[in-house]
Design a protein around this motif. Sequence first.
Motif, PDB file in Angstrom:
ATOM      1  N   ARG A 292     -31.922  25.376  64.130  1.00 23.43           N
ATOM      2  CA  ARG A 292     -31.889  26.500  63.203  1.00 23.43           C
ATOM      3  C   ARG A 292     -31.620  27.813  63.938  1.00 23.43           C
ATOM      4  O   ARG A 292     -32.006  27.994  65.100  1.00 23.43           O
ATOM      5  CB  ARG A 292     -33.203  26.615  62.437  1.00 23.43           C
ATOM      6  CG  ARG A 292     -33.563  25.398  61.593  1.00 23.43           C
ATOM      7  CD  ARG A 292     -34.643  25.747  60.588  1.00 23.43           C
ATOM      8  NE  ARG A 292     -34.196  26.781  59.661  1.00 23.43           N
ATOM      9  CZ  ARG A 292     -33.481  26.515  58.550  1.00 23.43           C
ATOM     10  NH1 ARG A 292     -33.151  25.276  58.253  1.00 23.43           N
ATOM     11  NH2 ARG A 292     -33.125  27.504  57.743  1.00 23.43           N
TER      12      ARG A 292
ATOM     13  N   ARG B 111     -27.933  25.731  62.121  1.00 16.90           N
ATOM     14  CA  ARG B 111     -28.068  25.883  60.670  1.00 16.90           C
ATOM     15  C   ARG B 111     -28.647  27.257  60.345  1.00 16.90           C
ATOM     16  O   ARG B 111     -29.712  27.631  60.845  1.00 16.90           O
ATOM     17  CB  ARG B 111     -28.961  24.781  60.106  1.00 16.90           C
ATOM     18  CG  ARG B 111     -29.139  24.837  58.600  1.00 16.90           C
ATOM     19  CD  ARG B 111     -29.651  23.540  58.015  1.00 16.90           C
ATOM     20  NE  ARG B 111     -28.721  22.443  58.268  1.00 16.90           N
ATOM     21  CZ  ARG B 111     -27.573  22.277  57.622  1.00 16.90           C
ATOM     22  NH1 ARG B 111     -27.197  23.158  56.705  1.00 16.90           N
ATOM     23  NH2 ARG B 111     -26.797  21.247  57.906  1.00 16.90           N
TER      24      ARG B 111
ATOM     25  N   ILE C  34     -23.794  26.188  58.211  1.00 18.48           N
ATOM     26  CA  ILE C  34     -23.773  26.101  59.675  1.00 18.48           C
ATOM     27  C   ILE C  34     -22.974  27.267  60.241  1.00 18.48           C
ATOM     28  O   ILE C  34     -21.919  27.637  59.706  1.00 18.48           O
ATOM     29  CB  ILE C  34     -23.169  24.753  60.115  1.00 18.48           C
ATOM     30  CG1 ILE C  34     -24.055  23.603  59.639  1.00 18.48           C
ATOM     31  CG2 ILE C  34     -22.996  24.698  61.627  1.00 18.48           C
ATOM     32  CD1 ILE C  34     -23.434  22.231  59.824  1.00 18.48           C
TER      33      ILE C  34
END
Length: 391
Positions: A148, A179, A188
Amino acid sequence: MSQYGPQPVERDLPTDEARDLLTLVRELIQREIAPTAAEEERAGTFPRETFRLMSRSGLLGLPYPEEYGGGGQPYEVYLQVVEELAAARLTVGLGTSVHSLACHGLAGFGSKEQRTEHLPDMLGGGLLGAYCLSEPSAGSDAAALRTRAERDGDDWVLTGTKAWITHAGIADFYTVLARTAEDGAHGITAFLVPGDAEGLTAAPPEHKMGLNGSPTAQLHFDGVRVPDERRLGDEGQGFAVALSALDSGRLGIAACAVGVAQAALDEALAYTLGREQFGHPVADFQGLRFMLADMATRIEAGRSLYLAAARRRDAGLPFTQQAAMAKLFCTDAAMQTTTDAVQLLGGYGYTADFPAERYMREAKVLQIVEGTNQIQRMVIARRLAGPESGR
């Protein structure tokens, strides 16, 4: 030189500049790479100084624009250089392809300011790059990645783990896909992360069956802070960045595969011409001659396939299907050719005293990286018959 036995590959190069480039590459190989390739692979030694030399010589930026320090060469020339390097030592050929892949996001999707600031050092300043897409639970299904990146003011904070990263722990920069939204492939984003970023660590290298000189490891992001100025492209554009890079990267793997296969053929040919049984060179026996002929035919077909795809790329034509075909065919051909080379050397082929067994072990990974060959068949089939029907 005798008309028989291994010969330098005759290259179809478009310019005198390209021919001079190939001469430079072959001289560098004979001086810096080939003499120690087998010994360094056995020891698991990464040739970092060789990559620095290649960077200073302009060999790590060949397909990129001259205005940013690249070589300005068409892909059909760049790939033939990669093939030559891989034939001498796959660690170097594959490393060159990975570095080019790592530069692709910035060169293709970065702003002019980003390219001006970073590309010259990446292409010719001695730096080495890595590409971070795969994860422990997201390999072929790249859209399922979980690393992330969360916005914090003018920065992004990256958390997660990447897997199977070539040059992990030794790269100077990483192109990272993370992400930024829960929106599948549309959530993304790509980032350019410095190799010395705080919170970025590499796990111990994987123990692989081949390619021992090239480190492959997991890469851990523990709150790695990256300024928004290092975001490549728009938010949510990362999957497009990844797919674009992989199309080109697959051609690099195809070229590597042809290089390894060519090296295996050269070794098998030299051995069978020099080895006598029953009063004749073993190359006189028809069964073995036919194996050599099949090996050479597969190599030439693979080379023609990757060059045809490269010329489509150079002409600005779609080449996704052709890149998948080239990667599929060339890597399967390399696996078959290196296996045949071991067979032709008999018992000697199974020993580490000859390079045939190393070529066979190295060929295997090329059927896996940059999308397994099963994935390549899916890509090709979708272009031919459309997406799979829902069930």
